[in-house]
Write an enzyme that holds these catalytic residues in place. Structure first.
Site, PDB file in Angstrom:
ATOM      1  N   ARG A   1       7.893   3.395  -2.298  1.00 19.72           N
ATOM      2  CA  ARG A   1       9.083   3.824  -3.034  1.00 19.72           C
ATOM      3  C   ARG A   1       9.778   4.976  -2.321  1.00 19.72           C
ATOM      4  O   ARG A   1      11.000   5.117  -2.419  1.00 19.72           O
ATOM      5  CB  ARG A   1       8.692   4.186  -4.475  1.00 19.72           C
ATOM      6  CG  ARG A   1       7.791   5.378  -4.602  1.00 19.72           C
ATOM      7  CD  ARG A   1       7.101   5.439  -5.943  1.00 19.72           C
ATOM      8  NE  ARG A   1       5.988   4.494  -6.027  1.00 19.72           N
ATOM      9  CZ  ARG A   1       5.222   4.335  -7.105  1.00 19.72           C
ATOM     10  NH1 ARG A   1       5.443   5.052  -8.196  1.00 19.72           N
ATOM     11  NH2 ARG A   1       4.237   3.466  -7.092  1.00 19.72           N
TER      12      ARG A   1
ATOM     13  N   GLU B   1       3.782   5.327  -1.130  1.00 18.53           N
ATOM     14  CA  GLU B   1       4.697   5.613  -0.016  1.00 18.53           C
ATOM     15  C   GLU B   1       5.877   4.662   0.034  1.00 18.53           C
ATOM     16  O   GLU B   1       6.941   4.998   0.550  1.00 18.53           O
ATOM     17  CB  GLU B   1       3.917   5.560   1.303  1.00 18.53           C
ATOM     18  CG  GLU B   1       3.727   4.170   1.934  1.00 18.53           C
ATOM     19  CD  GLU B   1       2.871   3.212   1.114  1.00 18.53           C
ATOM     20  OE1 GLU B   1       2.162   3.681   0.198  1.00 18.53           O
ATOM     21  OE2 GLU B   1       2.930   1.994   1.366  1.00 18.53           O
TER      22      GLU B   1
ATOM     23  N   LYS C   1      10.618  -3.201   2.539  1.00 18.18           N
ATOM     24  CA  LYS C   1       9.556  -2.235   2.862  1.00 18.18           C
ATOM     25  C   LYS C   1       8.837  -2.662   4.141  1.00 18.18           C
ATOM     26  O   LYS C   1       8.270  -3.745   4.213  1.00 18.18           O
ATOM     27  CB  LYS C   1       8.563  -2.160   1.699  1.00 18.18           C
ATOM     28  CG  LYS C   1       7.320  -1.305   1.977  1.00 18.18           C
ATOM     29  CD  LYS C   1       6.396  -1.218   0.762  1.00 18.18           C
ATOM     30  CE  LYS C   1       5.107  -0.469   1.099  1.00 18.18           C
ATOM     31  NZ  LYS C   1       4.175  -0.388  -0.060  1.00 18.18           N
TER      32      LYS C   1
ATOM     33  N   LYS D   1      -7.082   5.001   0.644  1.00 19.70           N
ATOM     34  CA  LYS D   1      -7.557   3.843  -0.121  1.00 19.70           C
ATOM     35  C   LYS D   1      -9.047   3.625   0.117  1.00 19.70           C
ATOM     36  O   LYS D   1      -9.559   3.983   1.181  1.00 19.70           O
ATOM     37  CB  LYS D   1      -6.823   2.577   0.346  1.00 19.70           C
ATOM     38  CG  LYS D   1      -5.362   2.494  -0.028  1.00 19.70           C
ATOM     39  CD  LYS D   1      -4.754   1.195   0.477  1.00 19.70           C
ATOM     40  CE  LYS D   1      -3.290   1.090   0.127  1.00 19.70           C
ATOM     41  NZ  LYS D   1      -3.029   0.977  -1.325  1.00 19.70           N
TER      42      LYS D   1
ATOM     43  N   ASP E   1       1.718  -4.905   4.596  1.00 16.59           N
ATOM     44  CA  ASP E   1       2.569  -4.041   3.766  1.00 16.59           C
ATOM     45  C   ASP E   1       3.997  -3.939   4.317  1.00 16.59           C
ATOM     46  O   ASP E   1       4.815  -3.201   3.797  1.00 16.59           O
ATOM     47  CB  ASP E   1       1.918  -2.652   3.641  1.00 16.59           C
ATOM     48  CG  ASP E   1       2.196  -1.997   2.293  1.00 16.59           C
ATOM     49  OD1 ASP E   1       2.593  -2.707   1.357  1.00 16.59           O
ATOM     50  OD2 ASP E   1       2.027  -0.771   2.199  1.00 16.59           O
TER      51      ASP E   1
ATOM     52  N   ASP F   1      -0.285   7.569  -1.480  1.00 21.80           N
ATOM     53  CA  ASP F   1      -0.379   6.107  -1.409  1.00 21.80           C
ATOM     54  C   ASP F   1       0.819   5.426  -2.073  1.00 21.80           C
ATOM     55  O   ASP F   1       1.010   4.221  -1.926  1.00 21.80           O
ATOM     56  CB  ASP F   1      -1.689   5.653  -2.067  1.00 21.80           C
ATOM     57  CG  ASP F   1      -2.081   4.241  -1.665  1.00 21.80           C
ATOM     58  OD1 ASP F   1      -1.431   3.686  -0.758  1.00 21.80           O
ATOM     59  OD2 ASP F   1      -3.035   3.702  -2.249  1.00 21.80           O
TER      60      ASP F   1
ATOM     61  N   ASP G   1      -0.915   0.428   5.678  1.00 20.97           N
ATOM     62  CA  ASP G   1      -0.977   1.406   4.594  1.00 20.97           C
ATOM     63  C   ASP G   1      -2.422   1.811   4.324  1.00 20.97           C
ATOM     64  O   ASP G   1      -3.157   1.121   3.620  1.00 20.97           O
ATOM     65  CB  ASP G   1      -0.340   0.803   3.326  1.00 20.97           C
ATOM     66  CG  ASP G   1      -0.332   1.788   2.157  1.00 20.97           C
ATOM     67  OD1 ASP G   1      -0.618   2.981   2.383  1.00 20.97           O
ATOM     68  OD2 ASP G   1      -0.029   1.354   1.022  1.00 20.97           O
TER      69      ASP G   1
HETATM   70  N1  BES Z   1       1.038  -1.264  -0.574  1.00 21.68           N
HETATM   71  C1  BES Z   1       0.513  -0.781  -1.797  1.00 21.68           C
HETATM   72  C2  BES Z   1       0.607  -1.811  -2.930  1.00 21.68           C
HETATM   73  C3  BES Z   1      -0.264  -3.032  -2.838  1.00 21.68           C
HETATM   74  C4  BES Z   1      -1.512  -3.033  -3.442  1.00 21.68           C
HETATM   75  C5  BES Z   1       0.175  -4.172  -2.217  1.00 21.68           C
HETATM   76  C6  BES Z   1      -2.282  -4.171  -3.394  1.00 21.68           C
HETATM   77  C7  BES Z   1      -0.606  -5.305  -2.166  1.00 21.68           C
HETATM   78  C8  BES Z   1      -1.844  -5.301  -2.774  1.00 21.68           C
HETATM   79  C9  BES Z   1       1.278   0.450  -2.245  1.00 21.68           C
HETATM   80  O1  BES Z   1       1.750   1.261  -1.237  1.00 21.68           O
HETATM   81  C10 BES Z   1       0.333   1.273  -3.052  1.00 21.68           C
HETATM   82  O2  BES Z   1      -0.624   1.737  -2.496  1.00 21.68           O
HETATM   83  N2  BES Z   1       0.619   1.431  -4.330  1.00 21.68           N
HETATM   84  C11 BES Z   1      -0.230   2.189  -5.200  1.00 21.68           C
HETATM   85  C12 BES Z   1       0.637   3.050  -6.054  1.00 21.68           C
HETATM   86  C13 BES Z   1      -0.123   4.077  -6.853  1.00 21.68           C
HETATM   87  C14 BES Z   1      -0.734   5.103  -5.919  1.00 21.68           C
HETATM   88  C15 BES Z   1       0.810   4.738  -7.822  1.00 21.68           C
HETATM   89  C16 BES Z   1      -1.040   1.210  -6.038  1.00 21.68           C
HETATM   90  O3  BES Z   1      -0.499   0.164  -6.429  1.00 21.68           O
HETATM   91  O4  BES Z   1      -2.212   1.466  -6.240  1.00 21.68           O
HETATM   92 ZN    ZN Z   2       2.099   0.370   0.564  1.00 22.27          ZN
HETATM   93 MN    MN Z   3       0.335   2.675  -0.599  1.00 26.40          MN
END
Ligand code: BES
Ligand code: ZN
Ligand code: MN
Length: 512
Positions: free
Chosen positions: A363, A361, A277, A289, A300, A359, A282
């Site tokens: 996957r 993104e 990734k 966020k 990220d 968010d 992000d």
């Molecule tokens: N890059 C984030 C995941 C992340 C969160 C990495 C905290 C490191 C620390 C990812 O893109 C994300 O935002 N995931 C969301 C998914 C949700 C919207 C289903 C998450 O984990 O909140």
């Molecule tokens: Zn992310």
């Molecule tokens: Mn995200």
């Protein structure tokens, strides 16, 4: 940017400790162990070692450090670095103790070190040579790339390793450790870069330079080429940013005669497909966020950096298996054309996805990238991603989430991660969880709610693996050190590099 890492010369020595010329002689010591094999050390220290032991300053507790000067030995100082009590001592303890000792040298502005392995750790000589080299190189890294007023840094220049012999095998092991340490540092330096510096275009250029240096073949796909491939998921994320996306493709062929399967036995050659990734920042997109800690989202792209730098290690160490790597690079932003909740995107494979949360993104871009790795002939897949906050909730910051199928492939990656000193822990991928990300109007949705959030993210990626052996490493908790330890300053850890490299370097043929 200042130079943030430098790779020292690493050599082996078979000399007696007293004859090793260095600024700092580092001895990793087991808790409560007598230093019976170094009878002259106390005298050389003017009695300091025994005095410190008597008053309880030298304990051998993991990562404790004691430094004193020496007289009559070629090294001017000694550092005793604890590796902990007998049962807990492992190759990874030794790696971390080497980093701890090497950092002590840098803090004292001592550029020439020697590390003496003592057999009571129970770690085999070749493993010790590798992990001590890795550990020392990992110490030659600084995170403060943009500080202008700091005093000039001291870098380690030479590292001598004493592991109880000098042979071609031991030299190779030390060289392997040096390369793995250097490639980990490269990955850390990429992940530490701010989002305004490391945009997708710059990331692609840096990845290309690292890969070309290592002798890999490199292709950079721009937004037009990505559109030709109909990668609607990657483009759907990219639409929210003024910065165009990139897709980097790296290829590695083992040198003739080194491949795992000559082809004469009729078995098809395995091809390891690595996918990382590469979200250079992000924001969350339209599902933006909260501002607290959003700055951390510059990391990220750590999975992408790990894949690039692992490929560099694989090429430099001439791993015995063909590898292809696909790294989608994109910035997740909420610009005017950004994907909106409820939008439906079509992947390159033709599957449709309802974007419930912009968010989620990672996957999406991995879906198209994993599919593309299959088009390139990958037979065994591993993806690495800072994918979910849910994984951090589940496993904290100590272990990477390990998902995949079949078990034999998952276990193989787990073992590689243990050799690498990058701990991972298995999570389930039961089909039942697929219910959670059903969509009313498309093949599936890109989120499945809070419950099992790390698992539904993994299962989403699985939809694009075409049934191939596949592992997903969720490094959301392990890519970034929030708290400094004696061996890891705060910032990017470079996790994933050594796991992927150890996996490719494993000489046993892929069984699944
Ligand atoms: N890059 C984030 C995941 C992340 C969160 C990495 C905290 C490191 C620390 C990812 O893109 C994300 O935002 N995931 C969301 C998914 C949700 C919207 C289903 C998450 O984990 O909140
Ligand atoms: Zn992310
Ligand atoms: Mn995200």
């Amino acid at each position: 940017m200042l130079t943030v890492h430098q790779t020292p010369d690493v050599t082996l020595t078979a000399r007696a400790s007293r004859d090793i010329e260095a600024d700092l002689l580092i001895l990793p010591i087991v808790e409560n162990a007598a230093l019976a094999d170094e009878p002259e050390l106390d005298t050389a220290s003017g009695g300091e070692v025994e005095a410190a032991r008597a008053r309880g300053e030298i304990t051998g507790k993991a990562f404790s450090v004691f430094v004193t000067t020496l007289r009559g030995w070629k090294a001017s100082r000694v550092a005793l670095v604890g590796v902990g009590s007998g049962n807990d001592v492992s190759a990874d303890r030794l790696r971390r103790a080497a980093t701890t000792g090497a950092l002590a040298a840098r803090h004292r502005r001592l550029p020439r070190i020697a590390i003496v392995h003592r057999p009571d750790t129970g770690v085999a000589a070749a493993v010790a040579a590798q992990v001590m080299a890795e550990g020392a190189v990992l110490a030659n890294f600084d995170g403060a790339a943009y500080k202008t007023a700091d005093p000039p840094r001291v870098w380690l220049e030479t590292v001598q390793l004493k592991v109880g012999g000098e042979s071609a095998d031991l030299t190779r092991a030390a060289e392997r450790g040096r390369v793995l340490g250097e490639c980990t540092n490269l990955s850390r330096s990429l992940s530490n870069e701010p989002g305004n510096v490391l945009t997708p275009r710059v990331f692609a250029e840096r990845a290309s330079a690292i890969a070309t240096d290592a002798g890999l073949s490199v292709e950079i796909f721009d937004e037009a080429r990505i559109a030709d491939l109909k990668m609607g998921l990657l483009l759907g994320v990219a639409r929210g940013s003024r910065e165009p996306p990139r897709l980097v493709v790296l290829r590695y062929e083992p040198p003739a005669g080194k491949g795992r399967s000559s082809g004469t036995d009729g078995a098809p050659q395995p091809v390891l497909g690595l996918i990382g990734k590469g979200v250079t920042f992000d924001t969350g997109g339209i599902s933006i966020k909260p501002s607290d800690n959003m700055d951390k989202m510059k990391d990220d792209m750590s999975g992408g950096a790990a894949v690039v730098c692992a490929m560099a290690a694989i090429a430099r160490l001439q791993a015995p298996v063909r590898c292809v790597a696909v790294i989608p690079m994109v910035e997740n932003m909420p610009d005017g054309l950004a994907a909106k909740p409820g939008d439906v995107l079509t992947s390159a494979e033709g599957k449709t996805v309802e974007v419930l949360n912009t968010d989620a993104e990672g996957r999406l871009i991995l879906g198209d990238a994993v599919w593309y790795a299959r088009q390139l002939g990958a037979t065994h897949l591993v993806d690495v991603a800072t994918l979910t906050g849910a994984c951090v909730v589940a496993l904290g910051r100590t272990a990477t989430g390990l998902f995949g199928t079949p078990d034999a492939w998952v276990n193989r990656v787990k073992q590689a991660s243990e050799r690498a000193g990058e701990r991972s822990w298995p999570m389930p991928v039961f089909d039942d969880y697929k219910e959670l990300f059903k969509s009313e109007i498309a093949d599936f949705a890109n989120t499945g709610g809070r419950a099992g959030g790390a698992i539904t993210a993994a299962l989403f990626i699985k939809e694009f693996t075409g049934g191939l052996p596949w592992v997903h490493l969720d490094i959301a908790g392990t890519a970034w050190a929030e708290q400094a330890t004696p061996y890891q300053p705060t910032g990017a850890t470079g996790t994933g590099v050594r796991t992927l490299a150890e996996l490719a370097l494993d000489p046993t043929p892929f069984g699944v």
